[in-house]
Design a protein around this motif. Structure first.
Motif, PDB file in Angstrom:
ATOM      1  N   CYS A   1      -0.044   5.403   7.564  1.00  0.00           N
ATOM      2  CA  CYS A   1       0.214   4.157   6.838  1.00  0.00           C
ATOM      3  C   CYS A   1       1.521   3.556   7.346  1.00  0.00           C
ATOM      4  O   CYS A   1       2.160   4.091   8.240  1.00  0.00           O
ATOM      5  N   GLY A   2       1.933   2.437   6.767  1.00  0.00           N
ATOM      6  CA  GLY A   2       3.138   1.776   7.267  1.00  0.00           C
ATOM      7  C   GLY A   2       4.411   2.211   6.572  1.00  0.00           C
ATOM      8  O   GLY A   2       5.480   1.643   6.807  1.00  0.00           O
ATOM      9  N   GLY A   3       4.339   3.205   5.698  1.00  0.00           N
ATOM     10  CA  GLY A   3       5.514   3.560   4.896  1.00  0.00           C
ATOM     11  C   GLY A   3       6.571   4.343   5.642  1.00  0.00           C
ATOM     12  O   GLY A   3       7.745   3.988   5.623  1.00  0.00           O
ATOM     13  N   CYS A   4       6.173   5.416   6.315  1.00  0.00           N
ATOM     14  CA  CYS A   4       7.146   6.313   6.951  1.00  0.00           C
ATOM     15  C   CYS A   4       7.421   5.844   8.374  1.00  0.00           C
ATOM     16  O   CYS A   4       6.923   6.426   9.347  1.00  0.00           O
ATOM     17  N   ASP A   5       8.242   4.813   8.498  1.00  0.00           N
ATOM     18  CA  ASP A   5       8.429   4.173   9.799  1.00  0.00           C
ATOM     19  C   ASP A   5       9.328   4.964  10.749  1.00  0.00           C
ATOM     20  O   ASP A   5       9.426   4.626  11.918  1.00  0.00           O
ATOM     21  N   PHE A  73      -0.709   3.985  -5.077  1.00  0.00           N
ATOM     22  CA  PHE A  73      -1.738   4.113  -4.051  1.00  0.00           C
ATOM     23  C   PHE A  73      -2.742   2.977  -4.182  1.00  0.00           C
ATOM     24  O   PHE A  73      -3.059   2.535  -5.287  1.00  0.00           O
ATOM     25  N   ALA A  74      -3.253   2.530  -3.056  1.00  0.00           N
ATOM     26  CA  ALA A  74      -4.443   1.690  -3.054  1.00  0.00           C
ATOM     27  C   ALA A  74      -5.655   2.632  -3.099  1.00  0.00           C
ATOM     28  O   ALA A  74      -5.492   3.856  -3.067  1.00  0.00           O
ATOM     29  N   GLY A  82      -5.318   5.786  -1.118  1.00  0.00           N
ATOM     30  CA  GLY A  82      -4.870   5.449   0.222  1.00  0.00           C
ATOM     31  C   GLY A  82      -3.616   4.605   0.199  1.00  0.00           C
ATOM     32  O   GLY A  82      -3.104   4.255  -0.872  1.00  0.00           O
ATOM     33  N   LEU A  83      -3.110   4.308   1.377  1.00  0.00           N
ATOM     34  CA  LEU A  83      -1.930   3.465   1.531  1.00  0.00           C
ATOM     35  C   LEU A  83      -2.261   2.403   2.579  1.00  0.00           C
ATOM     36  O   LEU A  83      -3.217   2.554   3.333  1.00  0.00           O
ATOM     37  N   HIS A  89      -3.336  -5.319   5.360  1.00  0.00           N
ATOM     38  CA  HIS A  89      -3.866  -5.038   4.015  1.00  0.00           C
ATOM     39  C   HIS A  89      -4.878  -3.898   4.045  1.00  0.00           C
ATOM     40  O   HIS A  89      -5.387  -3.483   3.021  1.00  0.00           O
ATOM     41  N   GLN A  90      -5.168  -3.430   5.252  1.00  0.00           N
ATOM     42  CA  GLN A  90      -6.185  -2.384   5.383  1.00  0.00           C
ATOM     43  C   GLN A  90      -5.740  -1.106   4.671  1.00  0.00           C
ATOM     44  O   GLN A  90      -4.606  -0.634   4.855  1.00  0.00           O
ATOM     45  N   VAL A  91      -6.630  -0.544   3.845  1.00  0.00           N
ATOM     46  CA  VAL A  91      -6.295   0.684   3.120  1.00  0.00           C
ATOM     47  C   VAL A  91      -6.709   1.889   3.963  1.00  0.00           C
ATOM     48  O   VAL A  91      -7.861   2.009   4.376  1.00  0.00           O
TER      49      VAL A  91
END
Ligand SMILES: C[S@@+](CC[C@H](N)C(=O)[O-])C[C@H]1O[C@@H](n2cnc3c(N)ncnc32)[C@H](O)[C@@H]1O
Length: 368
Positions: A1-5, A73-74, A82-83, A89-91
């Protein structure tokens, strides 16, 4: 996902990079040159498995994983949590997010939320409580709920689906805080304790002093400052979010020296609260913990016109902190110390606690 960059870098490199970011922001936007070291904050709660009795807690390794206690979470079309993918916007199905705290993972293990829009989890490692709020129309028994997973005898059995969402109790340095799912609370399990410790050490509140807690959230700093200034002191806490104000009202109810104001922090509300300046009782110390946008020039200037002897600024955005430091310099305040904490491993985020005090030149002028 895009969180842990920043997960491609090891923890040492992450912390070195964050230190450089903070130092660079302070230099470019704050006009101050500071050597910055980012302190590691290991998670200390033991992993908890769904359905298992929870034994004595042991220290978890400092691997930058398993720390996040509050997550939204989505949900995929199949009902898997999911994230969002990076810049999308993709989960992405993420049933095993590696930064999620084990209590979060245990509360969601094996569950599907078909039809739900989102699933919000708030876990309190200090008490073992977990709240699961399901938004949207999840079928079957997948409704919002709260359960106790981490108490010494607690467990989540197969039939123990939580019944409804709600607040969780957090314990910090022996004091309990009740926090609803909509109110702000730090997302690293040790952040409240670490930040409270840094703020108290910086401010060194004395009995009888008057303290201000701006952007007070659920009352975390106000509670400990109240203990430090004692029954003859005074703490004014300001917070605008109704959910946080309600939580703070409950959490601070036993502390008569705290005045809680459910208002937006603006120059006018700060002046309205503090009245006619030092003649109206004055202000000795302040803690500021603003959102990412920072405090802003007008509020900084209004606050510092009361000449507090010390201000602790808790910052999640180093650039906003640096800009506010530049404004503070114009009011005759300087950066005395800065600590930075790695409360968001695997991401670029970093939390700072800065101590500001009247600069030496200004102090000389104001000394009797
Ligand atoms: C970073 S949180 C800090 C909360 C608290 N100090 C803590 O550590 O738990 C920032 C808080 O500021 C509040 N807030 C944001 N803008 C505000 C404003 N203009 N006036 C008052 N409170 C505000 C938010 O609702 C949130 O609770």
């Amino acid at each position: 996902c895009g969180g842990c960059d920043w997960q491609h870098a090891d923890l040492v490199a992450q912390r070195r990079g964050k230190a450089e970011v903070v130092a660079d922001a302070l230099r470019r936007f704050g006009g101050v040159e500071v050597a910055v070291e980012v302190e590691a904050v290991p998670v200390e709660a033991a992993p908890v498995e769904a359905g298992a009795d929870v034994g004595p807690r042991s220290a978890a390794p400092d691997d930058g994983l398993g720390w996040r206690t509050r997550m939204r979470f989505a949900v995929t079309a199949e009902g898997v949590i999911g994230l969002r993918a990076s810049r999308s916007h993709q989960v992405v199905a993420t049933p095993d997010c590696r930064i999620a705290h084990p209590l979060v993972a245990a509360a969601l293990a094996g569950r599907r939320f078909v039809g739900a829009e989102s699933v919000e989890v708030a876990a309190s490692p200090s008490t073992g409580q977990v709240s699961v709020a399901v938004r949207g129309d999840a079928g079957g028994d997948e409704r919002s709920g709260r359960t106790d997973l981490g108490t010494p005898t607690g467990h989540l059995g197969a039939g123990d689906r939580p019944l409804q969402g709600g607040p969780v109790v957090e314990e910090v340095a022996g004091r309990r805080f009740t926090v609803g799912p909509d109110a702000f609370w730090q997302i690293h399990p040790r952040a409240p304790e670490v930040l409270v410790g840094a703020v108290r050490t910086a401010l060194r509140a004395r009995p009888g002093e008057t303290a201000l807690d701006l952007y007070a959230g659920a009352g975390l700093f106000a509670a400990f400052l109240a203990a430090d200034v004692g029954p003859l002191g005074r703490v004014v806490a300001m917070e605008s979010d109704p959910a946080a104000v309600n939580a703070a009202a409950e959490n601070l109810a036993d502390l008569p020296q705290v005045s809680l104001r459910g208002v937006r922090v603006t120059p006018a509300t700060v002046r309205g609260l503090l009245g006619g300046g030092p003649a109206a009782g004055g202000l000795d110390i302040a803690v500021l913990d603003p959102p990412r946008s920072g405090v802003g020039a007008e509020v900084m200037t209004a606050l510092l016109s009361y000449r507090p002897r010390a201000v602790a600024y808790v910052a999640c955005d180093p650039v906003a902190l640096a800009r506010d430091l530049a404004v503070a310099a114009q009011s005759g305040y300087e950066l005395v110390s800065l600590r930075a904490f790695d409360l968001f491993p695997m991401t670029h985020h970093v939390e700072c606690v800065a101590l500001l005090a009247p600069s030496a030149a200004t102090s000389e002028v104001t000394l009797p």
